[in-house]
Every structure is written in C-alpha cells, then in structure tokens.
Write an enzyme that holds these catalytic residues in place. Structure first.
Site, PDB file in Angstrom:
ATOM      1  N   GLU A  96      32.567  29.892  48.201  1.00 20.72           N
ATOM      2  CA  GLU A  96      33.249  29.871  49.500  1.00 20.72           C
ATOM      3  C   GLU A  96      32.982  28.606  50.287  1.00 20.72           C
ATOM      4  OE1 GLU A  96      31.556  32.417  48.234  1.00 20.72           O
ATOM      5  OE2 GLU A  96      32.593  34.312  48.585  1.00 20.72           O
ATOM      6  N   GLU A 134      30.952  39.408  44.679  1.00 18.50           N
ATOM      7  CA  GLU A 134      30.516  40.427  45.648  1.00 18.50           C
ATOM      8  C   GLU A 134      30.935  41.826  45.181  1.00 18.50           C
ATOM      9  OE1 GLU A 134      32.407  38.128  48.774  1.00 18.50           O
ATOM     10  OE2 GLU A 134      30.506  38.008  49.848  1.00 18.50           O
TER      11      GLU A 134
HETATM   12  N1  DAK Z   1      43.061  32.947  45.005  1.00 13.26           N
HETATM   13  C1  DAK Z   1      44.339  32.676  44.692  1.00 13.26           C
HETATM   14  N2  DAK Z   1      44.697  32.093  43.542  1.00 13.26           N
HETATM   15  C2  DAK Z   1      43.737  31.761  42.673  1.00 13.26           C
HETATM   16  C3  DAK Z   1      42.368  32.010  42.933  1.00 13.26           C
HETATM   17  C4  DAK Z   1      42.045  32.637  44.171  1.00 13.26           C
HETATM   18  N3  DAK Z   1      40.791  32.960  44.503  1.00 13.26           N
HETATM   19  N4  DAK Z   1      41.654  31.555  41.886  1.00 13.26           N
HETATM   20  C5  DAK Z   1      42.531  31.056  41.002  1.00 13.26           C
HETATM   21  N5  DAK Z   1      43.791  31.175  41.471  1.00 13.26           N
HETATM   22  C6  DAK Z   1      45.026  30.766  40.811  1.00 13.26           C
HETATM   23  C7  DAK Z   1      45.182  29.271  40.809  1.00 13.26           C
HETATM   24  O1  DAK Z   1      45.724  28.832  42.031  1.00 13.26           O
HETATM   25  C8  DAK Z   1      46.124  29.079  39.656  1.00 13.26           C
HETATM   26  O2  DAK Z   1      47.427  29.403  40.077  1.00 13.26           O
HETATM   27  P1  DAK Z   1      48.702  28.473  39.627  1.00 13.26           P
HETATM   28  O3  DAK Z   1      48.344  27.099  40.061  1.00 13.26           O
HETATM   29  O4  DAK Z   1      48.739  28.637  38.128  1.00 13.26           O
HETATM   30  O5  DAK Z   1      49.859  29.077  40.344  1.00 13.26           O
HETATM   31  C9  DAK Z   1      45.691  30.153  38.675  1.00 13.26           C
HETATM   32  O6  DAK Z   1      44.963  31.120  39.448  1.00 13.26           O
HETATM   33  C10 DAK Z   1      44.754  29.647  37.592  1.00 13.26           C
HETATM   34  O7  DAK Z   1      43.708  28.952  38.228  1.00 13.26           O
HETATM   35  P2  DAK Z   1      43.339  27.438  37.863  1.00 13.26           P
HETATM   36  O8  DAK Z   1      44.522  26.686  37.372  1.00 13.26           O
HETATM   37  O9  DAK Z   1      42.611  26.879  39.027  1.00 13.26           O
HETATM   38  O10 DAK Z   1      42.358  27.687  36.638  1.00 13.26           O
HETATM   39  P3  DAK Z   1      41.101  26.835  36.204  1.00 13.26           P
HETATM   40  O11 DAK Z   1      40.649  27.429  34.922  1.00 13.26           O
HETATM   41  O12 DAK Z   1      41.387  25.358  36.260  1.00 13.26           O
HETATM   42  O13 DAK Z   1      39.980  27.120  37.335  1.00 13.26           O
HETATM   43  C11 DAK Z   1      38.680  28.482  38.798  1.00 13.26           C
HETATM   44  C12 DAK Z   1      39.509  28.401  37.498  1.00 13.26           C
HETATM   45  C13 DAK Z   1      38.286  29.965  38.976  1.00 13.26           C
HETATM   46  C14 DAK Z   1      37.410  27.655  38.668  1.00 13.26           C
HETATM   47  C15 DAK Z   1      39.528  27.984  39.989  1.00 13.26           C
HETATM   48  O14 DAK Z   1      40.782  28.652  39.937  1.00 13.26           O
HETATM   49  C16 DAK Z   1      38.901  28.254  41.311  1.00 13.26           C
HETATM   50  O15 DAK Z   1      37.985  27.536  41.740  1.00 13.26           O
HETATM   51  N6  DAK Z   1      39.391  29.300  42.016  1.00 13.26           N
HETATM   52  C17 DAK Z   1      38.949  29.618  43.368  1.00 13.26           C
HETATM   53  C18 DAK Z   1      37.641  30.344  43.341  1.00 13.26           C
HETATM   54  C19 DAK Z   1      37.138  30.598  44.747  1.00 13.26           C
HETATM   55  O16 DAK Z   1      37.006  29.686  45.576  1.00 13.26           O
HETATM   56  N7  DAK Z   1      36.854  31.867  45.039  1.00 13.26           N
HETATM   57  C20 DAK Z   1      36.329  32.282  46.340  1.00 13.26           C
HETATM   58  C21 DAK Z   1      37.489  32.652  47.256  1.00 13.26           C
HETATM   59  S1  DAK Z   1      36.928  33.099  48.872  1.00 13.26           S
HETATM   60  C22 DAK Z   1      35.781  39.432  53.207  1.00 13.26           C
HETATM   61  C23 DAK Z   1      35.840  39.921  51.961  1.00 13.26           C
HETATM   62  C24 DAK Z   1      35.903  39.048  50.858  1.00 13.26           C
HETATM   63  C25 DAK Z   1      35.892  37.691  51.036  1.00 13.26           C
HETATM   64  C26 DAK Z   1      35.809  37.204  52.336  1.00 13.26           C
HETATM   65  C27 DAK Z   1      35.763  38.057  53.440  1.00 13.26           C
HETATM   66  N8  DAK Z   1      35.690  40.299  54.371  1.00 13.26           N
HETATM   67  C28 DAK Z   1      35.360  41.752  54.087  1.00 13.26           C
HETATM   68  C29 DAK Z   1      35.801  39.855  55.667  1.00 13.26           C
HETATM   69  C30 DAK Z   1      35.977  36.813  49.874  1.00 13.26           C
HETATM   70  C31 DAK Z   1      36.211  35.479  49.946  1.00 13.26           C
HETATM   71  C32 DAK Z   1      36.435  34.730  48.711  1.00 13.26           C
HETATM   72  O17 DAK Z   1      36.329  35.219  47.587  1.00 13.26           O
END
Ligand code: DAK
Length: 257
Positions: free
Chosen positions: A131, A111
C-alpha cells in the site's frame, strides 16, 4: 448460489470459496467482498458446513483491494462506506477458515489471508503489503495483524518498503503454516480442513473464539474467557460422546450438539 466474482461449493463438511476475477488477479472490489460476505453468511447458517477453504487461482490469491475503485474515493467513503462492515463480517465468521494461497497475496489479499485461521501456501505464493507505493497504508488490519504474526521489525520492513516476500520467507517468519508444491496445495488444504471438520463442531468454534481472544486481551482476561468456554463445552452432547468414545476405545460420532 451463483456469484459473479467467486465460486462457492460444499463437499461434505468442507466448503470452498474460490475468488474468481482472474483478469485483475482477484482484486477485491466491493462486489467481490459483498459476495464473499454472502457466501460466508450462507456457510455460517448451514450446519453441514464445518470448515471453509478460501482460495484463489494459480496466479493470485488476491492482489489486494481493487485499485480502480480507489480512484476518486474520499476519506469519508473509506470511513462510512461498506468496506469496514464487510471486513468485520469476515472477521466474525465463527467456523475455521483455511486459506490456500498461490501466487500474489498482497495488500487486502494478505490481510484476507491473515483473517483466516490457517494458511497453506504454494511455493509460488508471494506475500506483501504494498500500500505504501500507492501513498496509503494497510487498512484492513495489516498494521495490527502482521506484527502479531511476524514481529514488529519484519512487519515494519514489509509495510514501509512494500516489498514482497516468498512463501518460504513467509514460512520462516511464521506467517504461514506450511509451504507445498503448487500441485498439492488444495490437497493439503483439504486434508487439514477435513481433519478439523471431523472434530466436535461446537468445540471447534469455541476453540477458534478462544484463540482469537488471546490476540486482543491481557492474559488474565483471556484465561477467564477460556475457562468460561471450557465450561460451556461441558454442556454439549459431543463432550459426553467424546469422553465416552475414548473410554469405550472407539471413534466418536460427533453430532454438533
Ligand atoms: N486492483 C486492480 N487491478 C489490479 C490489481 C489491483 N489491486 N492488481 C493487479 N491488477 C490488474 C492490473 O491492472 C492488470 O490489469 P490490465 O492492465 O491487464 O487491465 C492485471 O491485473 C494484471 O496485472 P499486471 O499486469 O500488473 O501483472 P504483473 O504480473 O506485471 O504484476 C502485481 C502483478 C500483483 C505485482 C501488480 O499487478 C501489482 O503490483 N498490483 C497491485 C498490488 C497492490 O498494490 N495491492 C494493494 C492494493 S491496496 C480497507 C480494506 C482493504 C484495503 C484498504 C482499506 N478498509 C476496510 C478501509 C486494501 C487496500 C489494498 O489492498
């Protein structure tokens, strides 16, 4: 200025903001967004800054909002917390933003890239709105900007499955301007940024405003807006300089007035 989670710098008319929380793939926590807004405020106020390049590191542009922070947060936190204002600030930035994306560009990261005006992607970039896997949906414009960028059906696929797409797929779908080898990502982004920075700054800002308006107004309203901004450009010294330089067969020297 010193920041904890990003590095901000300027070289001539081109400023850079590099997100820097490598341990969590540049996850966008409140502090990072606060710092991003502060850096944008500073660059907005600095007349030397003409264009801003926003980037991350090799592994991630940003993997989205910081999911740690979501734990325990409520609907009221989402509605009334600072998030909405922070994203509004980024949206309102009046100078061109060029995203240089490498690695993960997910959720709020995608985004954020979509809030930029031009997106240059490394071959390693991965885009997605995952998400849905967290039991939520995009909340910083993803459900609105992604369909405008790639069309309804492709946006639905990304948002409803949470799948990632490659940089090449993002290019074919019209989400990014170009895909380049990772080693030349910044060169390519800076070449574009420098080229834009050499143009008349007021006209550049007016053009950005006019193009953005096209995305949220009916055609007649947008055309009226464009006509007014076009007339406004005629009030600038740079318009006189640009026209005169063409007629004199020389390069224009724009002053930003
Ligand atoms: N948040 C926190 N930590 C994260 C993270 C995240 N989004 N993404 C990765 N990390 C952390 C992991 O927890 C890990 O930490 P440790 O375990 O080493 O302590 C480290 O980064 C490395 O990640 P991985 O070990 O998971 O690495 P991989 O290569 O295996 O996987 C990955 C990479 C990017 C595929 C995976 O980490 C993943 O799926 N991450 C989450 C991605 C995700 O779901 N993103 C969407 C989040 S929700 C709003 C504004 C904005 C938003 C909402 C509302 N308003 C204005 C109201 C936004 C919402 C979102 O973005």
């Amino acid at each position: 200025m010193d920041y904890e989670n990003l590095v901000a710098s300027r070289d001539g008319g081109v400023a850079t903001i590099r997100l820097h929380r490598p341990k969590v793939l540049n996850a966008l926590n409140g502090k990072t967004l606060d710092e991003l807004c502060a850096a944008l405020d500073a660059f907005e106020a600095d007349p030397e800054v003409r264009v801003v390049v926003l980037t991350g590191d090799e592994r991630a542009f940003a993997a989205g909002a910081d999911i740690q922070e979501f734990a325990g947060q409520t609907a009221v936190d989402m509605l009334e917390g600072p998030r909405g204002r922070q994203w509004e600030r980024i949206r309102a930035f009046s100078k061109p933003l060029v995203a240089a994306v490498s690695g993960y560009c997910l959720g709020g990261g995608c985004e954020l890239a979509m809030l930029c005006d031009i997106i240059v992607a490394a071959e390693t970039a991965r885009f997605g709105q995952p998400e849905i896997n967290l039991g939520i949906l995009p909340g910083a414009g993803g459900t609105q900007r992604l369909p405008r960028a790639v069309g309804k059906h492709r946006a639905m696929e990304l948002i409803l499955t949470g799948r990632h797409i490659t940089a090449q797929q993002a290019y074919e779908w019209g989400l990014v301007n170009r895909v380049v080898p990772p080693e030349v990502l910044l060169d390519e982004a800076y070449a574009l940024a420098r080229e834009i920075a050499s143009k008349a700054p007021v006209a550049v800002r007016l053009a950005k405003a006019a193009v953005l308006r096209s995305l949220d107004t009916p055609l007649d309203v947008g055309l009226d807006y464009e006509r007014r901004l076009f007339a406004l450009a005629f009030a600038t010294e740079d318009k006189e300089e640009g026209v005169r330089a063409f007629l004199d067969k020389r390069k224009p020297a724009f002053q930003g007035r």
